[in-house]
Write an enzyme that holds these catalytic residues in place. Sequence first.
Site, PDB file in Angstrom:
ATOM      1  N   ASP A   1      81.051 -73.084 119.152  1.00  0.00           N
ATOM      2  CA  ASP A   1      79.985 -72.100 119.285  1.00  0.00           C
ATOM      3  C   ASP A   1      80.635 -70.722 119.211  1.00  0.00           C
ATOM      4  O   ASP A   1      81.446 -70.365 120.059  1.00  0.00           O
ATOM      5  CB  ASP A   1      79.301 -72.303 120.635  1.00  0.00           C
TER       6      ASP A   1
ATOM      7  N   SER B   1      73.865 -57.558 106.614  1.00  0.00           N
ATOM      8  CA  SER B   1      72.615 -57.878 105.924  1.00  0.00           C
ATOM      9  C   SER B   1      72.003 -56.585 105.412  1.00  0.00           C
ATOM     10  O   SER B   1      72.366 -55.492 105.868  1.00  0.00           O
ATOM     11  CB  SER B   1      71.649 -58.545 106.913  1.00  0.00           C
TER      12      SER B   1
ATOM     13  N   TYR C   1      67.062 -58.725 115.291  1.00  0.00           N
ATOM     14  CA  TYR C   1      67.962 -59.209 114.243  1.00  0.00           C
ATOM     15  C   TYR C   1      68.586 -58.033 113.493  1.00  0.00           C
ATOM     16  O   TYR C   1      69.802 -57.972 113.286  1.00  0.00           O
ATOM     17  CB  TYR C   1      67.197 -60.115 113.274  1.00  0.00           C
TER      18      TYR C   1
ATOM     19  N   LYS D   1      72.628 -56.670 113.086  1.00  0.00           N
ATOM     20  CA  LYS D   1      73.309 -56.473 111.806  1.00  0.00           C
ATOM     21  C   LYS D   1      73.780 -55.028 111.626  1.00  0.00           C
ATOM     22  O   LYS D   1      74.812 -54.792 110.991  1.00  0.00           O
ATOM     23  CB  LYS D   1      72.403 -56.918 110.657  1.00  0.00           C
TER      24      LYS D   1
END
Length: 260
Positions: A63, A143, A156, A160
């Site tokens: 992980d 991203s 999210y 990024k």
Amino acid sequence: MSTIHGKVALVTGGGRGIGRAIALRLADDGADIALVDTNERNIEAVAAEIRERGKKATTVVADVSSRQQLYDAVDHAESALGGFDIMVNNAGIAQVQPLSAVTEAEVRTILGVNLEGVLWGIQAAAKKFKERNQPGKIINASSIAGHDGFAMLGVYSATKFAVRALTQAAAKEYAADGITVNSYCPGIVGTDMWVEIDERFAELTGALKGATYKQYVEGIALGRAETPDDVAGFVSYLASPDADYMTGQSPIIDGGLIYR
């Protein structure tokens, strides 16, 4: 002979999608590959594909939000494959949620994978490169959402953006050690992650399944969705000597969707 022939690369999130494509491309370009993922079956299948290509592969179930597990994975890659040269911090998860509804647990989960996973990977790789008294390459997954904040993908997007910040800071801190640090910023990639994103948009907005994905793809100048191989080709460049003079950068590779 490939420019990365004989190198050892570790790819997190290497069991599917972009991570799988990166691992296979780096193997095709001459590297031996360590694969890290939480899904053992997936990484064992990718390892078999790499061995069929005539390259060595090893797997670690880990992980990335665990600092110790990532350090152990880097140690394993070095001992199993006889070196360590390239770290690809690819593992990441998406989260489609309006900001008003995001919970503490959701924030902890996505920060653990998308932000801490990159930070621990940077730490572990840089430590190993310095122990070995050699240069190295660290390549992180950002991203287009690290350049533009997207509605319903706010947290999210924040993770990024944070990867870009870590990339810049690490590039400055490790340059004197001969370690370069860059990120890659894909757009709308046809992977399981985007299936999940599209389905979640459908739940939240009432859009038909497939409609959100189609809407984004229609905005791409090159007229098609991105493939994992499109991303992998760019990561291969970042891993190669051709990118030796590049550090601290987070270029967009999205077929022409956002422009910087």
